[in-house]
Design an enzyme around this catalytic site. Structure first.
Site, PDB file in Angstrom:
ATOM      1  N   LYS A 186       1.253  -1.220   0.186  1.00  0.00           N
ATOM      2  CA  LYS A 186      -0.111   0.035   0.152  1.00  0.00           C
ATOM      3  C   LYS A 186       0.640   1.099   0.143  1.00  0.00           C
ATOM      4  O   LYS A 186       0.179   2.354  -0.166  1.00  0.00           O
ATOM      5  CB  LYS A 186      -1.096   0.516   0.913  1.00  0.00           C
ATOM      6  CG  LYS A 186      -2.791  -0.808   1.218  1.00  0.00           C
ATOM      7  CD  LYS A 186      -2.910  -0.983   2.288  1.00  0.00           C
ATOM      8  CE  LYS A 186      -4.297  -1.688   2.455  1.00  0.00           C
ATOM      9  NZ  LYS A 186      -4.917  -1.104   3.053  1.00  0.00           N
TER      10      LYS A 186
ATOM     11  N   ASP B 242     -10.062   3.075   1.423  1.00  0.00           N
ATOM     12  CA  ASP B 242     -10.025   2.311   3.438  1.00  0.00           C
ATOM     13  C   ASP B 242     -11.296   3.390   3.925  1.00  0.00           C
ATOM     14  O   ASP B 242     -11.710   3.302   5.056  1.00  0.00           O
ATOM     15  CB  ASP B 242      -8.620   2.406   3.469  1.00  0.00           C
ATOM     16  CG  ASP B 242      -8.317   0.774   2.957  1.00  0.00           C
ATOM     17  OD1 ASP B 242      -9.701  -0.174   3.038  1.00  0.00           O
ATOM     18  OD2 ASP B 242      -6.724   0.656   3.339  1.00  0.00           O
TER      19      ASP B 242
HETATM   20  P1  NAP Z   1       0.163  -3.783  10.517  1.00  0.00           P
HETATM   21  O1  NAP Z   1       0.068  -1.948   9.106  1.00  0.00           O
HETATM   22  O2  NAP Z   1       0.608  -4.618  10.821  1.00  0.00           O
HETATM   23  O3  NAP Z   1      -0.379  -2.836  12.369  1.00  0.00           O
HETATM   24  C1  NAP Z   1      -1.133  -3.972  12.956  1.00  0.00           C
HETATM   25  C2  NAP Z   1      -0.588  -2.909  14.248  1.00  0.00           C
HETATM   26  O4  NAP Z   1      -1.065  -3.501  15.465  1.00  0.00           O
HETATM   27  C3  NAP Z   1       0.792  -2.483  14.920  1.00  0.00           C
HETATM   28  O5  NAP Z   1       0.961  -1.418  15.365  1.00  0.00           O
HETATM   29  C4  NAP Z   1       1.864  -3.467  15.439  1.00  0.00           C
HETATM   30  O6  NAP Z   1       2.819  -3.418  16.504  1.00  0.00           O
HETATM   31  C5  NAP Z   1       0.148  -3.556  16.279  1.00  0.00           C
HETATM   32  N1  NAP Z   1      -0.722  -5.250  17.112  1.00  0.00           N
HETATM   33  C6  NAP Z   1      -0.161  -6.589  16.830  1.00  0.00           C
HETATM   34  N2  NAP Z   1      -0.076  -7.515  17.603  1.00  0.00           N
HETATM   35  C7  NAP Z   1      -0.569  -6.615  18.196  1.00  0.00           C
HETATM   36  C8  NAP Z   1      -1.158  -7.270  19.917  1.00  0.00           C
HETATM   37  N3  NAP Z   1      -0.896  -8.421  20.026  1.00  0.00           N
HETATM   38  N4  NAP Z   1      -1.540  -6.513  20.675  1.00  0.00           N
HETATM   39  C9  NAP Z   1      -1.272  -5.101  20.782  1.00  0.00           C
HETATM   40  N5  NAP Z   1      -1.153  -4.604  19.707  1.00  0.00           N
HETATM   41  C10 NAP Z   1      -0.393  -5.441  18.378  1.00  0.00           C
HETATM   42  O7  NAP Z   1      -1.581  -4.004  10.307  1.00  0.00           O
HETATM   43  P2  NAP Z   1      -2.944  -3.196   9.522  1.00  0.00           P
HETATM   44  O8  NAP Z   1      -2.462  -3.968   8.087  1.00  0.00           O
HETATM   45  O9  NAP Z   1      -2.823  -1.702  10.618  1.00  0.00           O
HETATM   46  O10 NAP Z   1      -4.019  -4.501   9.902  1.00  0.00           O
HETATM   47  C11 NAP Z   1      -4.574  -4.783  11.227  1.00  0.00           C
HETATM   48  C12 NAP Z   1      -5.586  -5.391  10.934  1.00  0.00           C
HETATM   49  O11 NAP Z   1      -7.037  -5.012  10.604  1.00  0.00           O
HETATM   50  C13 NAP Z   1      -5.785  -6.891  10.718  1.00  0.00           C
HETATM   51  O12 NAP Z   1      -6.212  -8.210  10.814  1.00  0.00           O
HETATM   52  C14 NAP Z   1      -6.106  -6.783   9.273  1.00  0.00           C
HETATM   53  O13 NAP Z   1      -6.732  -7.623   8.912  1.00  0.00           O
HETATM   54  C15 NAP Z   1      -7.562  -5.114   9.781  1.00  0.00           C
HETATM   55  N6  NAP Z   1      -8.366  -4.719   8.381  1.00  0.00           N
HETATM   56  C16 NAP Z   1      -9.026  -4.227   7.684  1.00  0.00           C
HETATM   57  C17 NAP Z   1      -9.726  -4.381   6.879  1.00  0.00           C
HETATM   58  C18 NAP Z   1     -10.557  -4.179   6.530  1.00  0.00           C
HETATM   59  O14 NAP Z   1     -11.520  -3.611   5.773  1.00  0.00           O
HETATM   60  N7  NAP Z   1     -11.898  -4.818   7.521  1.00  0.00           N
HETATM   61  C19 NAP Z   1      -8.934  -3.444   6.427  1.00  0.00           C
HETATM   62  C20 NAP Z   1      -7.289  -2.924   6.375  1.00  0.00           C
HETATM   63  C21 NAP Z   1      -6.820  -4.047   7.826  1.00  0.00           C
HETATM   64  P3  NAP Z   1       3.741  -4.046  16.454  1.00  0.00           P
HETATM   65  O15 NAP Z   1       4.148  -3.646  15.194  1.00  0.00           O
HETATM   66  O16 NAP Z   1       4.816  -3.660  17.638  1.00  0.00           O
HETATM   67  O17 NAP Z   1       3.434  -5.133  16.716  1.00  0.00           O
END
Ligand code: NAP
Length: 290
Positions: free
Chosen positions: A78, A114
């Site tokens: 992205k 998004d």
């Molecule tokens: P990302 O860029 O990898 O970011 C994840 C964030 O969560 C980071 O800040 C990470 O911190 C933190 N994190 C991970 N595990 C954690 C835990 N157990 N406790 C606290 N913090 C934690 O991921 P993303 O792309 O933002 O996606 C996040 C989620 O949103 C995913 O499940 C994805 O499927 C969902 N999502 C859904 C949609 C939708 O349309 N519904 C769209 C986009 C994303 P660290 O860097 O310290 O690990």
């Protein structure tokens, strides 16, 4: 003229990695069918790294040549795709991330659905917002959610395990929204979450905690009640009910999980490519978890 009016076969697709369980083809193919358009939506898994330039360039060339009518872009490309576009829409520029590529007047434009997708689905909570949101996570989707909320007038507290990540996100989104006072970062600890949430807050989970296969995880601390009078939006959409959304349900807190946002961003991308009304309901009906 939209691409749909010339009767051509419409080729759409998704760039990302990995893409094994993507539900996007079923959503877009249902939308194409209901609009009476012939076309397809293919997956283009491209592993990130030094070798990704050639396959990304090749897909971009296909878009410029009209062989592809539209592409979505997901993790981990992205931000990477910013290097390949001619222009960005206002939201993609502000968030620093693109999820939709579209040709507009001969220019390859990176857009971001998004943000409006999240805001569209948030309305479905049927809850009167009090104006403060606690955002769990500071990764890619948290940036889009933070921008969506701050630019809509919310106060946002970003909670991350690495506080510097939360602070950086808050500073960047505060800057693009000209609203430094509306967003700040905190450390992801039970005590600071309790203090930040107070009463009536919207808790938004933008971490993968609780997502399949880690369905037993919950990003909200066990010993802290969810904010009374608040609401929960969990971006995770697989499983349909996450541990966090179950906790909200049994606590009597209004809650939605991320399927609606996924569908809404897809419908808005489809609109960008074809000019058809965003087919929210059709795509919602087509949505099935793998
Ligand atoms: P990302 O860029 O990898 O970011 C994840 C964030 O969560 C980071 O800040 C990470 O911190 C933190 N994190 C991970 N595990 C954690 C835990 N157990 N406790 C606290 N913090 C934690 O991921 P993303 O792309 O933002 O996606 C996040 C989620 O949103 C995913 O499940 C994805 O499927 C969902 N999502 C859904 C949609 C939708 O349309 N519904 C769209 C986009 C994303 P660290 O860097 O310290 O690990």
């Amino acid at each position: 003229m939209t691409r749909s009016e010339n009767g051509a076969f419409i080729r759409l697709g998704l760039i990302g990695y990995p893409l094994g369980h993507s539900v996007s083809p079923m959503l877009h193919e249902a939308a194409l069918k209901s609009a009476g358009l012939s076309g397809e939506y293919r997956l283009y898994p491209i592993q990130p790294g030094p070798e990704d330039s050639q396959p990304l360039t090749s897909l971009i060339d296909d878009m410029r040549a009209g062989a592809l009518a539209g592409l979505n872009v997901t993790i981990p490309h992205k931000r990477r795709i910013l290097d390949f576009v001619d222009d960005l829409d206002m939201i993609a520029r502000s968030v620093g991330a693109v999820n939709t590529l579209v040709m507009r007047e001969g220019h390859l434009v990176g857009e971001n659905t998004d943000v409006p997708g999240f805001l569209h689905d948030l309305k479905g909570l049927r809850w009167s917002p009090e104006g403060t949101a606690v955002l769990l996570g500071a990764g890619g989707s948290a940036r889009a959610v933070a921008y969506a909320l701050v630019s809509s007038g919310w106060d946002v507290v970003v909670a991350a395990r690495r506080k510097e990540q939360a602070d950086q996100l808050a500073e960047e989104i505060g800057s693009v929204c000209h609203a430094f006072m509306k967003i700040h970062g905190i450390e992801f600890t039970p005590q600071s979450l309790k203090e930040a949430a107070g009463k009536n807050a919207l808790v938004v989970n933008a971490t993968p905690s609780g997502m399949h296969p880690k369905v037993k995880e919950c990003p909200w601390p066990e010993n802290i009640p969810l904010p009374a009078g608040g609401a929960v939006y969990d971006l995770v959409y697989n499983p349909a009910e996450t541990k966090l959304s179950r906790l909200a349900r049994v606590s009597g807190v209004p809650v939605l999980t991320g399927a609606g946002m996924l569908v809404a961003q897809a419908a808005l991308s489809f609109h960008a490519w074809t000019g058809y009304e965003p087919p929210f309901t059709i795509m919602q009906k087509a949505f099935r978890l793998p």
